[in-house]
Write a protein that holds these residues in place. Sequence first.
Motif, mmCIF file in Angstrom:
data_model
loop_
_atom_site.group_PDB
_atom_site.id
_atom_site.type_symbol
_atom_site.label_atom_id
_atom_site.label_comp_id
_atom_site.label_asym_id
_atom_site.label_seq_id
_atom_site.Cartn_x
_atom_site.Cartn_y
_atom_site.Cartn_z
ATOM 1 N N PRO A 39 110.857 -59.036 -94.083
ATOM 2 C CA PRO A 39 111.548 -59.234 -92.798
ATOM 3 C C PRO A 39 112.807 -60.093 -92.892
ATOM 4 N N SER A 40 112.774 -61.143 -93.703
ATOM 5 C CA SER A 40 113.944 -62.022 -93.785
ATOM 6 C C SER A 40 115.168 -61.282 -94.318
ATOM 7 N N PHE A 41 114.958 -60.363 -95.237
ATOM 8 C CA PHE A 41 116.071 -59.566 -95.771
ATOM 9 C C PHE A 41 116.664 -58.691 -94.670
ATOM 10 N N ARG A 42 115.803 -58.120 -93.849
ATOM 11 C CA ARG A 42 116.297 -57.271 -92.762
ATOM 12 C C ARG A 42 117.049 -58.087 -91.711
ATOM 13 N N TRP A 43 116.593 -59.320 -91.461
ATOM 14 C CA TRP A 43 117.317 -60.173 -90.517
ATOM 15 C C TRP A 43 118.699 -60.537 -91.071
ATOM 16 N N LEU A 44 118.774 -60.800 -92.384
ATOM 17 C CA LEU A 44 120.073 -61.073 -93.002
ATOM 18 C C LEU A 44 121.006 -59.877 -92.863
ATOM 19 N N MET A 45 120.457 -58.686 -93.048
ATOM 20 C CA MET A 45 121.264 -57.474 -92.902
ATOM 21 C C MET A 45 121.770 -57.325 -91.471
ATOM 22 N N ALA A 46 120.923 -57.644 -90.497
ATOM 23 C CA ALA A 46 121.337 -57.540 -89.093
ATOM 24 C C ALA A 46 122.487 -58.498 -88.789
ATOM 25 N N ASN A 80 124.411 -64.926 -99.529
ATOM 26 C CA ASN A 80 124.112 -64.554 -100.907
ATOM 27 C C ASN A 80 123.209 -65.579 -101.588
ATOM 28 N N ALA A 81 123.379 -66.842 -101.237
ATOM 29 C CA ALA A 81 122.504 -67.870 -101.811
ATOM 30 C C ALA A 81 121.060 -67.676 -101.351
ATOM 31 N N VAL A 82 120.861 -67.261 -100.094
ATOM 32 C CA VAL A 82 119.508 -66.993 -99.611
ATOM 33 C C VAL A 82 118.896 -65.816 -100.367
ATOM 34 N N VAL A 83 119.688 -64.770 -100.606
ATOM 35 C CA VAL A 83 119.183 -63.612 -101.358
ATOM 36 C C VAL A 83 118.703 -64.043 -102.740
ATOM 37 N N ALA A 84 119.517 -64.851 -103.429
ATOM 38 C CA ALA A 84 119.122 -65.336 -104.753
ATOM 39 C C ALA A 84 117.907 -66.246 -104.671
ATOM 40 N N MET A 102 122.891 -56.062 -107.040
ATOM 41 C CA MET A 102 122.418 -54.894 -106.303
ATOM 42 C C MET A 102 121.954 -55.278 -104.900
ATOM 43 N N LEU A 103 121.137 -56.330 -104.796
ATOM 44 C CA LEU A 103 120.644 -56.741 -103.485
ATOM 45 C C LEU A 103 121.762 -57.320 -102.625
ATOM 46 N N GLY A 104 122.701 -58.037 -103.267
ATOM 47 C CA GLY A 104 123.872 -58.495 -102.528
ATOM 48 C C GLY A 104 124.690 -57.323 -102.010
ATOM 49 N N GLY A 105 124.803 -56.266 -102.828
ATOM 50 C CA GLY A 105 125.507 -55.064 -102.380
ATOM 51 C C GLY A 105 124.773 -54.369 -101.252
ATOM 52 N N LEU A 106 123.444 -54.416 -101.285
ATOM 53 C CA LEU A 106 122.661 -53.761 -100.242
ATOM 54 C C LEU A 106 122.807 -54.470 -98.902
ATOM 55 N N VAL A 107 122.713 -55.793 -98.910
ATOM 56 C CA VAL A 107 122.883 -56.521 -97.652
ATOM 57 C C VAL A 107 124.328 -56.389 -97.172
#
Length: 410
Positions: free
Chosen positions: A219-226, A330-334, A344-349
């Motif tokens: 869920p946190s990844f999806r919130w970052l994307m939003a 990006n720091a949260v993703v890492a 890749m995940l940075g590119g996805l978000v």
Amino acid sequence: MPTITAPQPRATLSMTQVLLCGAAIVTLSMGIRHGFGLWLAPITMDRGWTRETFAFAIAIQNIAWGVAGPFAGMLADRFGAFRVLVVGALLYAAGLVGMALSTSGLAFTGSTGLLLGMAQSGTTYAVVYGVIGRNVAPEKRSWAMGVAAAAGSFGQFLMVPVENWLIGAWGWQSALFILGCLALAIAPLAAGLREPPQAAHSGPQQSIGAALKEAMAYPSFRWLMAGYFVCGFQVVFIGVHMPSYLKDKGLTPDVATTALALIGLFNVFGTYTAGVLGQRLAKRHILSAIYLARSVAITVFLLVPLSPASVYVFASVMGFLWLSTVPPTNAVVAQIFGVQYMSMLGGLVFFSHQVGSFMGVWLGGRLYDTTGSYDIVWYLAIALGVFAALANLPVRETPIVRAAARPVAA
């Protein structure tokens, strides 16, 4: 379930080398694109196109950047950033030349949209941040990302007056040819980010498919994307359409040029500050504050009488908030997923960011041609900023807990 604990990847490049070369690359790639709004008026007038034609090409550029971003990041994670950056530099030069030579809306969309979008996916933050993540210690990572983002911001400040001067002195087509040559400088700079092959494979052993599935289910990844969707909507709408908005209101082109330069200048301070604060404060709170402050700034800008002074104040405030979302996001993703697939995940978000960019720039042109005004898009930008401020609050910044898994063969 037990947490997978793996040793931090061994640094193979010095932090100074990574930051200098990465900052120079981002300065060029982000600096060149920041001034594209300056070409809207001369190109549409010379070609006899509507603003929507130009805006649609820039919208395609942003969506192509977003779609290609995860793949560029995947290749950078797998084979290293050097090859991706070199190909990106070549595509950047080709896209700028095509932008100058296109005589139809379709050709303009192909060059300005598709080629430049793919080029930016391989020459901007996701790829450079992957190298930073693998070569900078975790306790300095947010700060280092802030430095790289500040470099991109300085490029925006530096390049806007340069591009405006090139257009005035050489004409808009020759100015694009010159920028195409400048984009090629990314290739030799990429040599400074060339990692030994094993550096890209250190860290937790996880397949690409598993990493993607894990991130999209979190869920946190999806919130970052939003939240990043809103970031793209706001900044690209303003960056591309504000020069024309100010011209419609009777202000001179010099006011728009100065405003874009101020955005770039204050962005240097904003992104660096966000990177530093990310080492001390909860990043979700930093992101929520940034998005809420943007909505307040836009509201005040629309309410006060428009003048060069009000434009410069607005540009300075928005500049401070412009790319300050990049280091904490990006720091949260890492922090959550580790650095093995960070590009890749940075590119996805960032794909979500570019979907927002597409909507912001395209709706700006579409609704202007339909209503003769940018008012609706300004109001949307305010409402979306409030939404993004709320969306980032539930983000969990702790490392994800995984079931123990057997190593995956390279």
